[in-house]
Enzyme design. Structure first.
Site, PDB file in Angstrom:
ATOM      1  N   ASP A   9      -5.948   2.580  21.624  1.00 46.89           N
ATOM      2  CA  ASP A   9      -4.845   3.248  20.932  1.00 46.89           C
ATOM      3  C   ASP A   9      -5.059   4.605  20.420  1.00 46.89           C
ATOM      4  O   ASP A   9      -5.718   5.126  19.702  1.00 46.89           O
ATOM      5  CB  ASP A   9      -5.227   1.997  19.526  1.00 46.89           C
ATOM      6  CG  ASP A   9      -4.601   1.077  20.496  1.00 46.89           C
ATOM      7  OD1 ASP A   9      -4.969   0.529  20.883  1.00 46.89           O
ATOM      8  OD2 ASP A   9      -3.715  -0.147  19.513  1.00 46.89           O
ATOM      9  N   GLU A  40       0.504   3.842  20.886  1.00 43.92           N
ATOM     10  CA  GLU A  40       1.625   3.244  20.062  1.00 43.92           C
ATOM     11  C   GLU A  40       0.968   3.648  18.537  1.00 43.92           C
ATOM     12  O   GLU A  40       1.995   3.409  18.422  1.00 43.92           O
ATOM     13  CB  GLU A  40       1.133   1.346  20.369  1.00 43.92           C
ATOM     14  CG  GLU A  40      -0.103   1.528  19.993  1.00 43.92           C
ATOM     15  CD  GLU A  40       0.404  -0.238  18.787  1.00 43.92           C
ATOM     16  OE1 GLU A  40       0.763  -1.090  18.631  1.00 43.92           O
ATOM     17  OE2 GLU A  40      -0.949  -0.236  18.582  1.00 43.92           O
ATOM     18  N   ASN A  68       2.622  -3.340  19.665  1.00 43.49           N
ATOM     19  CA  ASN A  68       3.936  -3.634  18.983  1.00 43.49           C
ATOM     20  C   ASN A  68       4.289  -2.053  17.552  1.00 43.49           C
ATOM     21  O   ASN A  68       5.321  -2.235  17.222  1.00 43.49           O
ATOM     22  CB  ASN A  68       3.012  -5.020  17.682  1.00 43.49           C
ATOM     23  CG  ASN A  68       2.002  -4.055  16.963  1.00 43.49           C
ATOM     24  OD1 ASN A  68       1.209  -4.019  17.639  1.00 43.49           O
ATOM     25  ND2 ASN A  68       1.675  -3.325  15.159  1.00 43.49           N
ATOM     26  N   HIS A  69       3.846  -2.188  17.889  1.00 42.11           N
ATOM     27  CA  HIS A  69       4.314   0.328  17.351  1.00 42.11           C
ATOM     28  C   HIS A  69       5.107   0.824  18.089  1.00 42.11           C
ATOM     29  O   HIS A  69       5.656   1.599  17.752  1.00 42.11           O
ATOM     30  CB  HIS A  69       3.518   0.735  16.629  1.00 42.11           C
ATOM     31  CG  HIS A  69       2.598   0.606  15.486  1.00 42.11           C
ATOM     32  ND1 HIS A  69       2.841  -0.226  14.030  1.00 42.11           N
ATOM     33  CD2 HIS A  69       0.913  -0.236  15.602  1.00 42.11           C
ATOM     34  CE1 HIS A  69       2.391  -0.365  13.351  1.00 42.11           C
ATOM     35  NE2 HIS A  69       1.440  -0.804  14.178  1.00 42.11           N
ATOM     36  N   HIS A 154      -1.882  -6.504  24.989  1.00 38.04           N
ATOM     37  CA  HIS A 154      -2.269  -5.534  23.363  1.00 38.04           C
ATOM     38  C   HIS A 154      -2.036  -7.235  22.523  1.00 38.04           C
ATOM     39  O   HIS A 154      -0.561  -7.838  22.078  1.00 38.04           O
ATOM     40  CB  HIS A 154      -1.129  -5.250  23.334  1.00 38.04           C
ATOM     41  CG  HIS A 154      -1.068  -4.078  21.909  1.00 38.04           C
ATOM     42  ND1 HIS A 154      -1.817  -2.462  21.835  1.00 38.04           N
ATOM     43  CD2 HIS A 154      -0.128  -4.467  20.561  1.00 38.04           C
ATOM     44  CE1 HIS A 154      -1.335  -2.233  21.011  1.00 38.04           C
ATOM     45  NE2 HIS A 154      -0.450  -3.084  19.822  1.00 38.04           N
ATOM     46  N   HIS A 181      -8.287  -2.084  17.275  1.00 33.01           N
ATOM     47  CA  HIS A 181      -8.267  -0.958  17.097  1.00 33.01           C
ATOM     48  C   HIS A 181     -10.373  -1.036  17.251  1.00 33.01           C
ATOM     49  O   HIS A 181     -11.299  -0.010  16.778  1.00 33.01           O
ATOM     50  CB  HIS A 181      -8.244  -0.414  16.146  1.00 33.01           C
ATOM     51  CG  HIS A 181      -6.598   0.194  15.772  1.00 33.01           C
ATOM     52  ND1 HIS A 181      -6.595   0.772  15.332  1.00 33.01           N
ATOM     53  CD2 HIS A 181      -5.566  -0.216  17.557  1.00 33.01           C
ATOM     54  CE1 HIS A 181      -4.848   1.315  15.388  1.00 33.01           C
ATOM     55  NE2 HIS A 181      -4.502   0.359  17.038  1.00 33.01           N
TER      56      HIS A 181
HETATM   57 FE   FE2 Z   1      -3.060   0.337  17.912  1.00 39.56          FE
HETATM   58 FE   FE2 Z   2      -1.092  -2.896  17.843  1.00 36.95          FE
END
Ligand code: FE2
Ligand code: FE2
Length: 273
Positions: A9, A40, A68-69, A154, A181
């Site tokens: 990410d 993302e 999700n983003h 993810h 992360h």
């Molecule tokens: Fe992320």
């Molecule tokens: Fe995420």
């Protein structure tokens, strides 16, 4: 042998800067066949713009996965349709723009299947990621329809990621966890030959709260009162990635973490000296 680098990410400007600086160097130095990036959080921590996507591709990234983003930047709903190398979670509801899997080809002619999928533990309700990926891997079988396959899983929960790794063991070349992360130290080759790590970690400034400036998350944790926006931390980023070498049988022969720059201790694969 196929040499693949997957970068976790990318968060904000400092994350993007280390990707743009390092990808051309690493591609060359390690003679990489494929570079895939989770993007993302690339645009201010939330989603991805087309300009940023194109900057990644221009610097030597082959494909970008999401999470999700995915659609935090509304323009992604539109440009994802014209960017075949941009992949969003495959278990989003039917009718969602874009694709959850893509086949890309290296300069040497190797074919890589990339699938992006989201877990369901402590996350929004989505279709079953296990059944979704099973379908994709059946549609594009390893060694027949592709030379290698990569699943970006993810998800929040390590247990779901480990279970998923065993679920596709021997049927996918590599499973990389993203989203937390935070890089995990559990990279390994599973019994059936699939390379695995439960989380690659983010590519961003680790002097932060998972990539964001510390003050606002601290206020929210201690006072429960949001008083400002979450902004990506702007200090030097650590590029966090996983390096994998995939054999002619489509299975992983070597796997190692990569950490370059920023406040984390450095790491690189010894098998590409
Ligand atoms: Fe992320
Ligand atoms: Fe995420």
């Amino acid at each position: 042998m196929i040499r693949l680098l997957f970068i976790g990410d990318v968060v904000g400007r400092s994350g993007r800067a280390v990707v743009l600086e390092q990808v051309p160097l690493l591609r060359d130095r390690w003679e990489l066949d494929f570079v895939v990036v989770n993007g993302e959080n690339a645009a201010g921590g939330f989603g991805l713009t087309e300009t940023i996507f194109e900057d990644f591709i221009s610097c030597g990234v082959d494909a970008v996965t999401l999470g999700n983003h995915a659609f935090d930047q509304r323009e992604a709903l539109v440009f994802i349709e014209r960017q075949p190398r941009l992949i969003r979670p495959a278990n989003f509801p039917p009718g969602t723009p874009g694709r959850g899997a893509a086949m890309i080809e290296s300069e040497g002619g190797a074919r890589l299947l990339i699938v992006n999928v989201m877990g369901r533990i402590f996350m929004e309700a989505l279709d079953d990621p296990f059944a979704t990926v099973k379908r994709e891997l059946r549609a594009w079988p390893l060694r027949e329809a592709c030379d290698a396959s990569l699943v970006d899983f993810h998800a929040e929960a390590s247990s779901e990621k480990w279970a998923f790794g065993h679920f596709v063991d021997g049927k996918a070349s590599l499973v990389v966890g993203t989203h937390t992360h935070t890089p995990s130290a559990d990279h390994r080759i599973l019994a059936g030959g699939t390379g695995f790590i439960s989380d690659v970690g983010m590519t961003g400034d680790y002097d932060s709260v998972i990539g964001m400036e510390k003050d606002e998350p601290l206020r929210r944790f201690t006072l429960r009162i949001p008083s400002g926006r979450l902004e990506p931390a702007g200090g030097p980023a650590t590029l966090c990635a996983i390096a994998a070498e995939i054999g002619p049988d489509g299975l992983t022969k070597a796997i190692a973490p990569v950490r370059i720059g920023g406040v984390l201790s450095p790491a690189k694969p010894d098998f590409w000296a």
